[in-house]
Scaffold this motif. Structure first.
Motif, PDB file in Angstrom:
ATOM      1  N   ARG A 202       2.574   2.672  -0.393  1.00 46.16           N
ATOM      2  CA  ARG A 202       3.363   2.652  -1.629  1.00 46.16           C
ATOM      3  C   ARG A 202       3.464   1.207  -2.086  1.00 46.16           C
ATOM      4  O   ARG A 202       3.867   0.328  -1.320  1.00 46.16           O
ATOM      5  N   LEU A 204       5.371  -1.249  -4.606  1.00 47.93           N
ATOM      6  CA  LEU A 204       6.623  -1.291  -5.374  1.00 47.93           C
ATOM      7  C   LEU A 204       6.748  -2.630  -6.085  1.00 47.93           C
ATOM      8  O   LEU A 204       6.354  -3.679  -5.555  1.00 47.93           O
ATOM      9  N   GLN A 205       7.322  -2.576  -7.285  1.00 53.98           N
ATOM     10  CA  GLN A 205       7.691  -3.783  -8.006  1.00 53.98           C
ATOM     11  C   GLN A 205       9.217  -3.830  -8.035  1.00 53.98           C
ATOM     12  O   GLN A 205       9.869  -2.913  -8.535  1.00 53.98           O
ATOM     13  N   VAL A 206       9.785  -4.879  -7.438  1.00 52.71           N
ATOM     14  CA  VAL A 206      11.232  -4.972  -7.270  1.00 52.71           C
ATOM     15  C   VAL A 206      11.765  -6.061  -8.186  1.00 52.71           C
ATOM     16  O   VAL A 206      11.318  -7.214  -8.124  1.00 52.71           O
ATOM     17  N   ALA A 211      13.866  -1.045  -7.949  1.00 60.72           N
ATOM     18  CA  ALA A 211      12.481  -0.986  -7.500  1.00 60.72           C
ATOM     19  C   ALA A 211      11.796   0.183  -8.180  1.00 60.72           C
ATOM     20  O   ALA A 211      12.383   1.251  -8.357  1.00 60.72           O
ATOM     21  N   ARG A 212      10.568  -0.033  -8.586  1.00 65.27           N
ATOM     22  CA  ARG A 212       9.801   1.051  -9.195  1.00 65.27           C
ATOM     23  C   ARG A 212       8.452   1.138  -8.517  1.00 65.27           C
ATOM     24  O   ARG A 212       7.846   0.129  -8.150  1.00 65.27           O
ATOM     25  N   ILE A 213       7.998   2.351  -8.375  1.00 65.57           N
ATOM     26  CA  ILE A 213       6.735   2.600  -7.683  1.00 65.57           C
ATOM     27  C   ILE A 213       5.588   2.354  -8.656  1.00 65.57           C
ATOM     28  O   ILE A 213       5.495   3.003  -9.696  1.00 65.57           O
ATOM     29  N   THR A 216       1.136   5.057  -5.331  1.00 70.56           N
ATOM     30  CA  THR A 216       1.275   5.573  -3.975  1.00 70.56           C
ATOM     31  C   THR A 216       0.281   6.717  -3.792  1.00 70.56           C
ATOM     32  O   THR A 216      -0.155   7.320  -4.779  1.00 70.56           O
ATOM     33  N   THR A 227       6.273  -3.135   6.000  1.00 65.17           N
ATOM     34  CA  THR A 227       6.446  -3.642   4.642  1.00 65.17           C
ATOM     35  C   THR A 227       6.104  -5.118   4.579  1.00 65.17           C
ATOM     36  O   THR A 227       6.578  -5.907   5.395  1.00 65.17           O
ATOM     37  N   TRP A 237       7.048  -8.101  -5.088  1.00 66.36           N
ATOM     38  CA  TRP A 237       6.139  -6.985  -4.898  1.00 66.36           C
ATOM     39  C   TRP A 237       6.180  -6.589  -3.440  1.00 66.36           C
ATOM     40  O   TRP A 237       6.125  -7.441  -2.552  1.00 66.36           O
ATOM     41  N   GLU A 238       6.278  -5.313  -3.200  1.00 65.90           N
ATOM     42  CA  GLU A 238       6.312  -4.793  -1.833  1.00 65.90           C
ATOM     43  C   GLU A 238       5.194  -3.789  -1.639  1.00 65.90           C
ATOM     44  O   GLU A 238       4.946  -2.941  -2.491  1.00 65.90           O
TER      45      GLU A 238
END
Length: 374
Positions: A202, A204-206, A211-213, A216, A227, A237-238
């Motif tokens: 996944r 993610l932009q935090v 946070a939004r995906i 994924t 992570t 970015w995660e």
């Protein structure tokens, strides 16, 4: 052999056996440690891949921002000529294939699109009073807004980068929008390769607490993911990754079961062996004690009749020279009647001790005091 020496020897054997048991347990724990090391190695490999791919993604995202800035700089001095936008947009798109589309909106409402075609607005693109760190958009230090991901086709989504254009005089010229294709951003050399290597992921932009995906390959959260993070343009970015079958992959699970089964078998076998050896030592010691008690008089600690017969037969077979002494204690019964049997027993013990010492002194260590006939 003296009973105390036998007891000490048995204790030493048990101590060695305990050391052996501890060694086996340590070997078993070492096997478990190797299993944990295999899991750690798997996570380390996943971390390396995740950091590599996340760095690739953020670099591509940064190139999208630089492309937007380049188009803004070009339009500052274009004297509002449309050709400048189309020429610059086509050149920049050739340099950065991740860009799906450029749009330039003039104050009067005119919109230029390159390449020409249907332009899909992000649902939150034209919201008024967009919060700086809200889910609908994020503004960085360079007054650049980010939106998305939002669908741009049936099979693709995009991230929108918007930046206002001001002429050298400070006059507002318009707004540039760059649409980055998620499918191109996550080309096979980057994130999607994780799925081919057996990982769920996944991205993610935090922004702030939100946070939004971005993308994924699962429709549910990952369990115990690894992570990695990277900060870019005020955003975090995660990338969360984990193997399809969890960190306990079939290979590692098989290794663990094998190690624990073998370790358990070795541990059980060693334990049974130690227990058997200990029991054998105890039985041997008990046998030696019983054998001694069967030939030694418990009161005087010299040979009884059976012990005398065994020793006499040994002397006859060896044809060694020997002296046979018969001893009678005068009035021993009277002594017992007057002073009691306990006193009589002490007299016998004392007599046996003195005569044994005398015989050893006269005959040497080979002399044996084998009994008394009262």
């Amino acid at each position: 052999m003296d009973y105390r020496k036998q007891k000490g020897s048995s204790a030493a054997v048990r101590k060695k056996q305990q050391y052996l048991l501890v060694s086996v347990v340590f070997s078993f724990l070492l096997g478990i440690g190797l299993l944990m090391g295999a899991i750690y190695g798997s996570r380390a490999h996943a971390r390396h891949l995740a950091e590599l791919y996340l760095s690739d993604v953020t670099w591509e995202f940064g190139q999208g921002i630089k492309t937007t800035d380049s188009l803004v700089e070009l339009l500052k001095n274009s004297d509002e000529k449309n050709d400048s936008f189309y020429t610059g947009a086509r050149a920049l798109q050739l340099q950065n294939p991740v860009v799906e589309q450029f749009a330039f909106e003039r104050p009067a409402g005119q919109r230029l699109i390159s390449p020409a075609g249907h332009y899909v607005d992000s649902p939150d693109l034209h919201l008024k009073d967009v919060p700086v760190s809200g889910m609908s958009g994020h503004r960085n230090a360079a007054d650049t807004l980010f939106f998305g991901p939002s669908p741009i086709s049936d099979a693709d989504t995009g991230i929108y980068i918007r930046k206002s254009v001001y002429a050298g005089t400070g006059k507002y010229v318009g707004t540039v929008t760059t649409v980055l294709s998620i499918n191109k951003l996550l080309r096979t050399e980057t994130i999607s390769e994780l799925a081919r290597q057996g990982y769920d992921y996944r991205l993610l932009q935090v922004v702030g607490e939100n946070a939004r995906i971005i993308t994924t390959n699962l429709n549910k959260p990952l369990s115990y993911p690894l992570t990695v993070t990277e900060n870019y343009e005020g955003q975090r970015w995660e990338l969360q990754v984990m193997p399809h079958n969890g960190w306990m992959t079939p290979e590692i699970l098989l290794l663990g079961v094998t190690v624990m089964a073998m370790g358990g078998f070795v541990l059980y076998t060693a334990y049974e062996w130690v227990k058997l050896r200990t029991r054998n030592e105890e039985l041997n010691m008990e046998t030696r004690v019983l054998r001694k008690e069967s030939v030694i008089d418990p009161l005087t600690q010299i040979y009884n009749r059976r012990g005398f017969e065994i020793e006499a037969n040994h002397l006859l077979r060896s044809q060694d020279k020997a002296i046979l002494v018969f001893l009678d204690i005068n009035d021993y019964k009277v002594y017992n009647d007057i002073y009691g049997h306990e006193a009589g027993d002490r007299a016998l013990v004392s007599l046996a001790r003195e005569l044994t010492a005398l015989m050893k002194k006269c005959m040497g260590l080979r002399a044996v005091w084998v009994g008394m006939n009262l």
